[in-house]
Design a protein around this motif. Sequence first.
Motif, short mmCIF file in Angstrom:
data_model
loop_
_atom_site.label_atom_id
_atom_site.label_comp_id
_atom_site.label_asym_id
_atom_site.label_seq_id
_atom_site.Cartn_x
_atom_site.Cartn_y
_atom_site.Cartn_z
N PRO A 65 0.83 -1.20 0.00
CA PRO A 65 0.00 0.00 0.00
C PRO A 65 0.87 1.26 0.00
N PRO A 66 0.34 2.36 -0.57
CA PRO A 66 1.09 3.60 -0.60
C PRO A 66 1.03 4.33 0.74
N THR A 67 1.92 5.28 0.91
CA THR A 67 1.87 6.19 2.04
C THR A 67 0.72 7.18 1.82
N LYS A 68 0.53 7.54 0.53
CA LYS A 68 -0.51 8.51 0.17
C LYS A 68 -0.91 8.25 -1.27
N SER A 69 -2.20 8.42 -1.57
CA SER A 69 -2.67 8.25 -2.94
C SER A 69 -3.95 9.04 -3.15
#
Length: 138
Positions: free
Chosen positions: A30-34
């Motif tokens: 999973p990303p840190t932010k998206s």
Amino acid sequence: MAVLSESRASLRFFGDDLDPDQLTGLLGCPPTKSERKGEEIVAKVTGQRRIARSGGWRLQAERREPGDFDAQISEILDQLTEDMDVWRDITARYRADIFCGLFMKEGNEGISLSNETLERLAVRGLKIDFDIYDRSDD
């Protein structure tokens, strides 16, 4: 040359049709932010609202003091797929880079990248984007 005081790094993907969930599935982390294009984004600190002009997916490494860009790139890439077909596909479809913030406290600090790190970036089709900040009094 003095060692770089601090470094920050993140892997970034941008594209109008970028689906963060699909990219997460392909990369395996999973990303840190998206965000998706058109999604409302609220700034954590200011509470300001804006609409995302493009889709985005970012994975940040831990900040390093002193700077250690090689370790940060490894921290990011070690979490993600080793399937180079996936990398070729996504770097062809989206704007992709490793963003690095380099923070200096003195006027002549530096950092280097190992051949291994450069190779890991090259085979994935990733470029490096640097922002350099000079906090010296000069």
